[in-house]
Scaffold this active site. Structure first.
Site, PDB file in Angstrom:
ATOM      1  N   LEU A  50      44.715 -23.959  -2.003  1.00 37.81           N
ATOM      2  CA  LEU A  50      44.630 -25.383  -1.708  1.00 37.81           C
ATOM      3  C   LEU A  50      43.177 -25.781  -1.896  1.00 37.81           C
ATOM      4  O   LEU A  50      42.265 -25.012  -1.556  1.00 37.81           O
ATOM      5  CB  LEU A  50      45.051 -25.681  -0.264  1.00 37.81           C
ATOM      6  CG  LEU A  50      46.522 -25.501   0.121  1.00 37.81           C
ATOM      7  CD1 LEU A  50      46.702 -25.806   1.610  1.00 37.81           C
ATOM      8  CD2 LEU A  50      47.430 -26.388  -0.715  1.00 37.81           C
ATOM      9  N   ASP A  51      42.943 -26.981  -2.428  1.00 37.39           N
ATOM     10  CA  ASP A  51      41.583 -27.478  -2.531  1.00 37.39           C
ATOM     11  C   ASP A  51      40.935 -27.498  -1.159  1.00 37.39           C
ATOM     12  O   ASP A  51      41.611 -27.658  -0.137  1.00 37.39           O
ATOM     13  CB  ASP A  51      41.567 -28.905  -3.094  1.00 37.39           C
ATOM     14  CG  ASP A  51      42.099 -28.989  -4.508  1.00 37.39           C
ATOM     15  OD1 ASP A  51      42.123 -27.953  -5.191  1.00 37.39           O
ATOM     16  OD2 ASP A  51      42.469 -30.098  -4.923  1.00 37.39           O
ATOM     17  N   ARG A  52      39.621 -27.381  -1.134  1.00 39.77           N
ATOM     18  CA  ARG A  52      38.893 -27.430   0.140  1.00 39.77           C
ATOM     19  C   ARG A  52      39.244 -28.687   0.930  1.00 39.77           C
ATOM     20  O   ARG A  52      39.405 -28.647   2.151  1.00 39.77           O
ATOM     21  CB  ARG A  52      37.389 -27.388  -0.131  1.00 39.77           C
ATOM     22  CG  ARG A  52      36.537 -27.371   1.118  1.00 39.77           C
ATOM     23  CD  ARG A  52      35.072 -27.172   0.804  1.00 39.77           C
ATOM     24  NE  ARG A  52      34.334 -26.725   1.977  1.00 39.77           N
ATOM     25  CZ  ARG A  52      33.184 -26.073   1.934  1.00 39.77           C
ATOM     26  NH1 ARG A  52      32.642 -25.774   0.767  1.00 39.77           N
ATOM     27  NH2 ARG A  52      32.581 -25.705   3.039  1.00 39.77           N
ATOM     28  N   ARG A 143      46.517 -34.589  -7.659  1.00 37.88           N
ATOM     29  CA  ARG A 143      45.474 -35.614  -7.716  1.00 37.88           C
ATOM     30  C   ARG A 143      45.359 -36.215  -9.111  1.00 37.88           C
ATOM     31  O   ARG A 143      45.291 -37.440  -9.280  1.00 37.88           O
ATOM     32  CB  ARG A 143      44.140 -35.011  -7.278  1.00 37.88           C
ATOM     33  CG  ARG A 143      44.160 -34.534  -5.828  1.00 37.88           C
ATOM     34  CD  ARG A 143      43.045 -33.545  -5.521  1.00 37.88           C
ATOM     35  NE  ARG A 143      41.727 -34.159  -5.638  1.00 37.88           N
ATOM     36  CZ  ARG A 143      40.597 -33.482  -5.446  1.00 37.88           C
ATOM     37  NH1 ARG A 143      40.639 -32.183  -5.139  1.00 37.88           N
ATOM     38  NH2 ARG A 143      39.435 -34.081  -5.550  1.00 37.88           N
TER      39      ARG A 143
END
Length: 235
Positions: A50-52, A143
């Protein structure tokens, strides 16, 4: 960091926004992998990312064999992932985004598909909550795809609007990327039983949704099974 599911082979946590999955270039000492390792007292293996800035359900394996099997499940698209995303504008009731994007940062574009359904439109501002289901695992896929659709995520510093992000920070106290990995379902690497886990929405996003008259806990297709809840503290 909330522990959502754990057994001898697998663990699923609710990662907060702002926490890396594992050590990056900065050699961070506080990362999700270390928190879980310290809580369980044994090494763990991240099997997806998962992205930060993204919060939500994050899967780790507890053995090498489980890691290999789970990694193959992710690679062969046998894992069901659902993300809640707060986006600008008024998207359609549902749709499919079929648009090539890089598989990794700086890589060549490859096929990528994301399905989405509208959860609710805000009566307070021109935004909406959608449930996005990526069929592939590309770099920043949800995104990028929602921006391609013309509905960028609120709080997205890479693909969104800085002016819009500042406005939502000021009006609704939204200070993070408005993306939460709400649910994940996969076949258990050993028993092959289907494991479905739902990650509760954290307050740093949920309270902003409430201010926008949007649901912070819409019904999810995944219901948590064999859950053993707990919390993993940072250093």
């Amino acid at each position: 960091m909330e522990l959502l599911f754990v057994d001898d082979h697998v663990a699923v946590v609710n990662k907060p926004s702002g926490l890396l999955v594992h050590r990056g270039w900065g050699n961070d000492d506080d990362v999700a992998m270390f928190r879980l390792r310290d809580a369980l007292g044994a090494h763990v293996y991240p099997v997806h990312r998962l992205d930060r800035a993204t919060s939500g359900a994050l899967v780790f394996a507890r053995t090498r064999d489980a890691a290999a099997i789970l990694s193959q499940s992710f690679e062969s698209r046998q894992v069901d992932k659902r993300y809640l995303a707060l986006v600008r504008g008024a998207p359609a009731e549902s749709g499919v985004i079929d648009h090539p994007i890089p598989k990794s940062e700086g890589g060549a574009r490859v096929p990528a598909v994301t399905r989405f359904v509208l959860v609710a439109r805000s009566s307070v501002d021109r935004c909406a909550l959608v449930l996005a289901s990526p069929e592939s695992g590309r770099f920043h896929q949800v995104r990028r795809h929602l921006r391609h659709l013309g509905h960028p995520l609120i709080g997205d510093v890479n693909y969104g609007s800085g002016e819009l992000n500042r406005r939502y920070r000021s009006l609704y106290d939204l200070r993070r990327l408005a993306l939460h990995a709400q649910a994940i379902a996969f076949d258990h690497p050993i028993t092959r039983a289907r494991v479905a886990v739902t990650a509760p929405m954290p307050d740093d996003l949920g309270l902003a949704l409430e201010r926008l008259a949007l649901p912070r806990a819409p019904e999810s297709p995944a219901a948590s099974t064999a859950t053993q809840p707990g919390h993993l503290a940072g250093p």
